[in-house]
Design a protein around this motif. Structure first.
Motif: not given
Length: 452
Positions: A2-8, A43-45, A48-51, A76-78
Motif C-alpha cells: 500500500i505504500w508503494s504509491n506514496f510520494a513524500p 525499518r522496511e517502510l 523503501g520510501l527514503g524516510l 508488527g502493525y496490522f
C-alpha cells in the motif's frame, strides 16, 4: 504494497509523518488495505520510501493511537477492523441549475447604504475594551446595560411597558421561541399544548413549537372565537397583510386575553416602518401587563447578521423563567450587546430609523409608479402602509405560484401570497428594502413581460 504509491512532498509545510499518516488512513478508508493486513516494518517502510525511522515510527504510533492500526508485540502493525465500507459514488453538483435572478423582490435583505458603519465600529471597539465581555459567556438573560436601554427605547419608540428585569435577550426570535415553548408549555398547559398562528403563519416558528409537542392551528383576527388555542401568535405588521391591525382588531385581541385567560405572542416585526402616519404602538403597552409577550428584533432596523432579539415577559411568568433560565446559556454575543447598548443610548438608532423611513418610502413610491406605468389597472395594490413589502393582486389566468415561476424564469424573484378564500385573485408580495432604487423600474418591466 500500500505504500508503494506514496510520494513524500518535502516542499509542503506539513511534516512527512503527517503526509504518510493521511496516505495510509485513506488506503484503509477506501478498503484498499483490508483488515488484518500486515504493514511493512518500521525499518522496511523507512528504507523503501527514503524516510527516517523516526518519521515512520511516529506515523505508525499515531495511526495506532487513532485506532486505524493494531500493534502486536513481536509481530508488527496490522490494519484494524473498522468495518469500513467504500463510499458509494455520488454525483454532487457544485452549481445550482436555475435561471440567474437579476432582480430579487423576495429577499429578506435591508438597504445598507445609510447604515453608519463608522459609528458602529467605534462602539464595537469600546465594547472590546471590556475584559469581562471577552472572558465569559455573558449573562443568560442578557447584559443588564442593554436590558436597561431596551426598556427605555422600546417604551419611547413602541409604547412597550417593561422593567429591565422583564427583558430576555437572545440571538434571533427563533431562539426565543425555543425558550417560550418550554416556558409556556410548563406554565400554562398541563394537558394539550396548543398555539394558533395568525394567518398565513410563520413556518420557522411553527416548526420549533411542533418539535416540542405543541398542536398547531391558524386563525384570523376577524374570527377570534374560532381560535383553537389559549396561546396566539400575532404579527401586527405582517408583510403578507401590508397593513397594521385596525383599532377594532386590537381591542378584540385584548378582550380575548381577558375572556379566555389567554396569552398573545406579539411579534413586532417591521413595527417601526409606517409611512403615512405615526407608527402604531404595541399591543403590549395597551394590555393589562400579564397576557402579552412582546418580541422585538434589530434584523431590519440595523442588519440581519446582528443576531440580537429580545422579549418582554409578563411579571407573572418571571418566576417560572428564572427556574428555566439556569438551563440555557446566552446565545447572543456579549460584545455586540454592549455595542448596541451604547449605540442606542447615544441616539444613533433613532436617527438611523428616520433615514430608513425616508429611504423606504421613496422606494415604495418608485415601485408604485412603475407598477402604474407597466400594469395600469391589471395590478392593484392590496396593502402598503407599513413594513418593507407591497402586496399586489394581479389580474389574469394564472395563480400566484405560476406567476412566481414565470417571473423567476424571466430573472425576477417574487414571493407568492398563500391562497386565501377571501381573495380570489392571484397575489404577490414584493419586498423593496433590499433592491436598488435604480433597479425597481427595469425589474417591473421584466415582470410585465413575463406575465403577458
Amino acid at each position: 504494497m500500500i505504500w508503494s504509491n506514496f510520494a513524500p512532498d518535502r516542499s509542503r509545510k506539513e511534516p512527512l509523518y503527517l503526509q504518510l499518516s493521511e496516505f495510509i488512513r485513506e488506503e484503509i478508508r477506501q478498503s484498499r488495505a483490508l483488515p488484518g493486513t500486515r504493514l511493512p516494518s518500521v525499518r522496511e517502510l523507512a528504507s523503501g520510501l527514503g524516510l527516517s525511522r523516526t518519521t515512520t515510527e511516529t506515523c505508525y504510533s499515531k495511526l495506532a493511537a487513532e485506532g486505524y492500526l493494531v500493534s502486536k508485540p513481536q509481530s508488527g502493525y496490522f490494519v484494524a477492523d473498522l468495518e469500513v465500507r467504500p463510499p458509494a459514488e455520488q454525483n454532487f453538483s457544485t452549481t445550482r441549475a436555475e435561471t440567474p435572478v437579476r432582480y430579487d423582490f423576495a429577499n429578506n435583505y435591508v438597504d445598507g447604504t445609510t447604515f453608519p458603519s463608522v459609528i458602529w465600529r467605534r462602539h464595537l471597539g469600546r465594547a472590546l475594551q471590556a475584559r469581562e465581555a471577552l472572558t465569559g459567556y455573558g449573562e443568560p438573560q442578557g447584559e443588564p446595560v442593554l436590558r436597561q436601554v431596551l426598556a427605555e427605547y422600546s417604551h419611547e419608540s413602541r409604547g412597550v411597558v417593561a422593567q429591565p428585569e422583564q427583558i430576555v435577550i437572545s440571538a434571533g426570535v427563533q431562539s426565543l421561541f425555543v425558550l417560550l415553548a418550554a416556558l409556556l408549555g410548563d406554565r400554562l398547559f398541563h394537558g394539550r399544548r396548543a398555539i394558533a398562528w395568525e394567518r398565513p403563519g410563520f413556518a420557522q416558528g411553527e416548526e420549533i413549537f411542533r418539535r416540542q409537542g405543541w398542536d398547531l392551528s391558524h386563525f384570523d383576527v376577524e374570527d377570534l372565537d374560532r381560535a383553537e388555542a389559549r396561546l396566539l401568535y400575532v404579527s401586527p405588521s405582517n408583510p403578507y397583510k401590508g397593513r397594521s391591525l385596525t383599532p377594532e382588531q386590537r381591542r378584540r385581541l385584548l378582550r380575548w386575553t381577558r375572556e379566555h385567560d389567554g396569552y398573545i405572542l406579539e411579534d413586532d416585526y417591521n413595527g417601526e416602518f409606517r409611512y403615512f402616519a405615526t407608527p402604531v404602538s404595541s399591543l403590549q403597552g395597551m394590555g393589562d401587563g400579564e397576557h402579552i409577550v412582546y418580541l422585538g428584533s434589530f434584523s431590519r432596523l440595523l442588519f440581519p447578521s446582528l443576531r440580537i432579539s429580545y422579549m418582554v415577559l409578563p411579571p407573572g411568568l418571571l418566576p417560572d423563567y428564572q427556574c428555566l433560565a439556569r438551563l440555557y446559556n446566552q446565545t447572543s454575543s456579549t460584545v455586540e450587546q454592549l455595542a448596541l447598548a451604547s449605540f442606542l443610548r447615544e441616539g444613533h438608532l433613532r436617527r438611523h430609523v428616520k433615514k430608513l423611513r425616508r429611504l423606504y418610502r421613496r422606494k415604495g413610491e418608485l415601485l408604485q409608479r412603475a407598477l402604474a406605468r407597466y400594469f395600469g389597472h391589471t395590478a392593484a395594490i392590496r396593502g402598503y402602509e407599513s413594513g418593507l413589502h407591497m402586496r399586489i393582486a394581479v389580474a389574469g389566468p394564472w395563480d400566484a405560484a405560476t406567476l412566481a415561476a414565470k417571473a423567476e424564469a424571466a430573472g425576477v424573484r417574487v414571493r407568492p401570497v398563500p391562497v386565501s378564500p377571501s381573495e380570489p385573485e392571484a397575489e404577490i408580495l414584493l419586498s423593496f428594502a433590499g433592491i436598488g432604487e435604480e433597479d425597481i423600474e427595469p425589474a417591473v418591466a421584466l415582470l410585465r413581460k413575463a406575465w403577458q
